[in-house]
Design an enzyme around this catalytic site. Structure first.
Site: not given
Ligand code: PGA
Length: 225
Positions: A85, A149
């Site tokens: 992550h 992401e």
């Molecule tokens: P967020 O986070 O929905 O708060 O943008 C997503 C993540 O970090 O997995």
């Protein structure tokens, strides 16, 4: 295709909040994967949820104060693990080599791995995604899922255009010799889920900020399920 909904609680919810959260989540009757703070993993497992850890270590056991091994996680009934992550890479300086080791060890214990990847706003997404995926999966045979992401979309309330998500997800898929599932993550909310859900190459969503808010999840469910 049924969309996957994964909830990344990050370091949120206190013990006092967890019981009522679990009760409300059960009532939502949603097929989800929950990534709670590790402390609470057993509570979700005991309540029948598919449960994952937000991080894992890459040794089976030993003198590694503060860490949790894939073997320990699997023995508890954990099914999934998030690896790589952005917040782990950024705040804890996790390297591609560590990520690679974590994935290898997690797969050895039959944990399902969701590898998180994403570029910064000023970076060429193809270069970054290719580098992150190739390095993370070097000499690894097992299959993983990907969470795409974009770093600038995490917690920012800004999401990429559908066109952009589609391009990136198709690019990620082109790097694999199997039909890899790619989730989208980054500011997913009840306000943008309708638009996001039009991108049919996405297999589901990894929800961070909205994941501890049951009303928000209810609204997201109405669109996705
Ligand atoms: P967020 O986070 O929905 O708060 O943008 C997503 C993540 O970090 O997995």
């Amino acid at each position: 295709m049924e969309k996957i909904i994964a909830l990344n609680h990050k370091m949120n919810l206190n013990y006092g909040d967890i019981k009522s959260y679990i009760n409300s989540l059960k009532k939502l009757d949603l097929d989800i994967i929950v990534f709670p703070t590790s402390l609470y993993a057993k509570m979700f497992i005991d309540n029948g949820f598919k449960t994952g850890l937000q991080n894992i270590y890459y040794h089976k056991r030993g003198a590694y104060t503060g860490e949790i091994s894939p073997k320990q996680a699997a023995s508890l009934g954990v099914n999934y693990v998030l690896i790589g992550h952005y917040e782990r890479r950024h705040y804890f300086h996790e390297t591609d080599e560590e990520i690679n080791n974590k994935i290898r060890c997690a797969l050895m214990e039959n944990l399902k791995v969701i590898l998180c990847v994403g570029e910064n706003v000023y970076e060429d997404y193809k270069i970054i995604l290719k580098k992150q995926i190739q390095r993370a999966l070097e000499n690894i045979d097992g299959e993983v899922m990907i969470a795409y992401e974009p770093r600038w979309a995490i917690g920012s309330k800004i999401i990429p255009s559908n066109e952009r998500i589609k391009e990136a997800v198709n690019y990620i898929k082109s790097l694999f010799n199997y039909d890899v599932k790619v989730l989208y993550g980054g500011s997913v909310s009840s306000e943008n889920i309708k638009t996001l859900n039009e991108v049919n190459v996405v297999s589901g969503y990894l929800i961070g900020g909205g994941s501890t808010n049951i009303n928000e999840l209810k609204k997201i469910k109405e669109v996705v399920c």
